[in-house]
Design an enzyme around this catalytic site. Sequence first.
Site, PDB file in Angstrom:
ATOM      1  N   ARG A 140      -9.174   1.336   9.438  1.00  0.00           N
ATOM      2  CA  ARG A 140      -8.769  -0.138   9.602  1.00  0.00           C
ATOM      3  C   ARG A 140      -9.531  -0.946  10.545  1.00  0.00           C
ATOM      4  NH1 ARG A 140      -3.004   0.461   9.190  1.00  0.00           N
ATOM      5  NH2 ARG A 140      -1.816  -1.222   9.735  1.00  0.00           N
ATOM      6  N   ARG A 187      11.620  -6.660   5.363  1.00  0.00           N
ATOM      7  CA  ARG A 187      11.687  -5.188   5.525  1.00  0.00           C
ATOM      8  C   ARG A 187      12.449  -4.736   6.853  1.00  0.00           C
ATOM      9  NH1 ARG A 187       5.892  -2.673   5.016  1.00  0.00           N
ATOM     10  NH2 ARG A 187       5.701  -3.055   7.169  1.00  0.00           N
ATOM     11  N   ARG A 245      -0.147  -8.804  13.581  1.00  0.00           N
ATOM     12  CA  ARG A 245      -0.657  -7.745  12.630  1.00  0.00           C
ATOM     13  C   ARG A 245      -1.653  -8.492  11.715  1.00  0.00           C
ATOM     14  NH1 ARG A 245       4.510  -5.618  10.779  1.00  0.00           N
ATOM     15  NH2 ARG A 245       3.433  -4.570   9.216  1.00  0.00           N
ATOM     16  N   LYS A 284       0.832  -1.061   0.098  1.00  0.00           N
ATOM     17  CA  LYS A 284       0.115   0.233  -0.087  1.00  0.00           C
ATOM     18  C   LYS A 284       0.862   1.235  -0.018  1.00  0.00           C
ATOM     19  CE  LYS A 284      -2.311  -0.917   4.056  1.00  0.00           C
ATOM     20  NZ  LYS A 284      -1.641  -2.302   4.145  1.00  0.00           N
ATOM     21  N   ARG A 322      11.408  -3.489   9.839  1.00  0.00           N
ATOM     22  CA  ARG A 322      11.017  -2.375  10.589  1.00  0.00           C
ATOM     23  C   ARG A 322      10.692  -2.960  12.222  1.00  0.00           C
ATOM     24  NH1 ARG A 322       5.639  -0.117   8.059  1.00  0.00           N
ATOM     25  NH2 ARG A 322       4.728  -1.217   9.789  1.00  0.00           N
TER      26      ARG A 322
HETATM   27  P1  ADP Z   1       1.274  -2.085   8.193  1.00  0.00           P
HETATM   28  O1  ADP Z   1       0.104  -1.929   6.900  1.00  0.00           O
HETATM   29  O2  ADP Z   1       2.480  -2.646   7.274  1.00  0.00           O
HETATM   30  O3  ADP Z   1       0.681  -2.878   9.320  1.00  0.00           O
HETATM   31  P2  ADP Z   1       1.235   0.547   8.879  1.00  0.00           P
HETATM   32  O4  ADP Z   1       2.342   1.589   8.700  1.00  0.00           O
HETATM   33  O5  ADP Z   1      -0.132   1.265   8.083  1.00  0.00           O
HETATM   34  O6  ADP Z   1       1.700  -0.636   8.596  1.00  0.00           O
HETATM   35  O7  ADP Z   1       0.699   0.515  10.552  1.00  0.00           O
HETATM   36  C1  ADP Z   1       1.656   0.167  11.411  1.00  0.00           C
HETATM   37  C2  ADP Z   1       1.113   0.250  12.741  1.00  0.00           C
HETATM   38  O8  ADP Z   1       0.595   1.499  13.243  1.00  0.00           O
HETATM   39  C3  ADP Z   1      -0.196  -0.654  13.021  1.00  0.00           C
HETATM   40  O9  ADP Z   1       0.267  -2.013  13.277  1.00  0.00           O
HETATM   41  C4  ADP Z   1      -0.826   0.092  14.069  1.00  0.00           C
HETATM   42  O10 ADP Z   1      -0.404  -0.286  15.390  1.00  0.00           O
HETATM   43  C5  ADP Z   1      -0.541   1.529  13.791  1.00  0.00           C
HETATM   44  N1  ADP Z   1      -1.825   1.881  13.020  1.00  0.00           N
HETATM   45  C6  ADP Z   1      -1.595   2.329  11.639  1.00  0.00           C
HETATM   46  N2  ADP Z   1      -2.790   2.893  11.298  1.00  0.00           N
HETATM   47  C7  ADP Z   1      -3.612   2.711  12.292  1.00  0.00           C
HETATM   48  C8  ADP Z   1      -5.094   2.782  12.486  1.00  0.00           C
HETATM   49  N3  ADP Z   1      -6.056   3.417  11.311  1.00  0.00           N
HETATM   50  N4  ADP Z   1      -5.661   2.641  13.561  1.00  0.00           N
HETATM   51  C9  ADP Z   1      -5.103   2.184  14.514  1.00  0.00           C
HETATM   52  N5  ADP Z   1      -3.681   1.832  14.674  1.00  0.00           N
HETATM   53  C10 ADP Z   1      -2.958   2.048  13.377  1.00  0.00           C
END
Ligand code: ADP
Length: 184
Positions: A89, A128, A141, A14, A130
């Site tokens: 989400r 990756r 996740r 994404k 991270r």
């Molecule tokens: P990925 O899609 O690879 O899991 P993101 O960068 O979108 O990575 O998200 C990383 C973390 O940030 C998530 O695991 C969560 O803890 C937090 N996060 C991101 N966006 C949201 C959201 N909309 N609501 C709640 N937590 C979020």
Amino acid sequence: MTRLIFLGPPGAGKGTQAQMLCQNYEVPHISTGDILRAAVKENTELGRKAEGFMKSGELVPDDLILGLIRERLNKEDTANGWLLDGFPRNVEQAEFLNALLEEIDQSCDAVINLEVPDDVLVERLLGRGRVDDKEDVIRNRLEVYREQTEPLIALYEGKEQLKSVNGDQDLDQVTSELTKIVES
Ligand code: ADP
């Protein structure tokens, strides 16, 4: 006018695709993950509150996220569109967004679901590096995604906004399919 939501599991690509499209169409890339990681790095109050959830692969509580999205979508640079990456989400976030868009007299053009098989996702995420890309956190996740985020697919399908794209292809191929959707 481009207003898009990117759905899809962690590791679907994404972020990479969103960046590319946002550059091409000159709209802001609004990634809640990026915003939260920046907050953690800068050690702001939001960052301190969010860090533990992120490290364990849980969603950060909605009360930390919703106000942030409201503020972001009220900024002037969103006048020509936006791309939401990582938000909504869960169902509550989707309902909040729905109400917010109505309030600011906007609507979303498409919800893009980037599909990638689980084994490919895990392989990508492990590569990756991270802090939340450790195997047990990755597993959590993916589980959180299945439980909380995946129901949004049916929700947006019901509104006839959903477009699914195979994310298990060359980057360029994915970009070209996404471009077709944006320009359709
Ligand atoms: P990925 O899609 O690879 O899991 P993101 O960068 O979108 O990575 O998200 C990383 C973390 O940030 C998530 O695991 C969560 O803890 C937090 N996060 C991101 N966006 C949201 C959201 N909309 N609501 C709640 N937590 C979020």
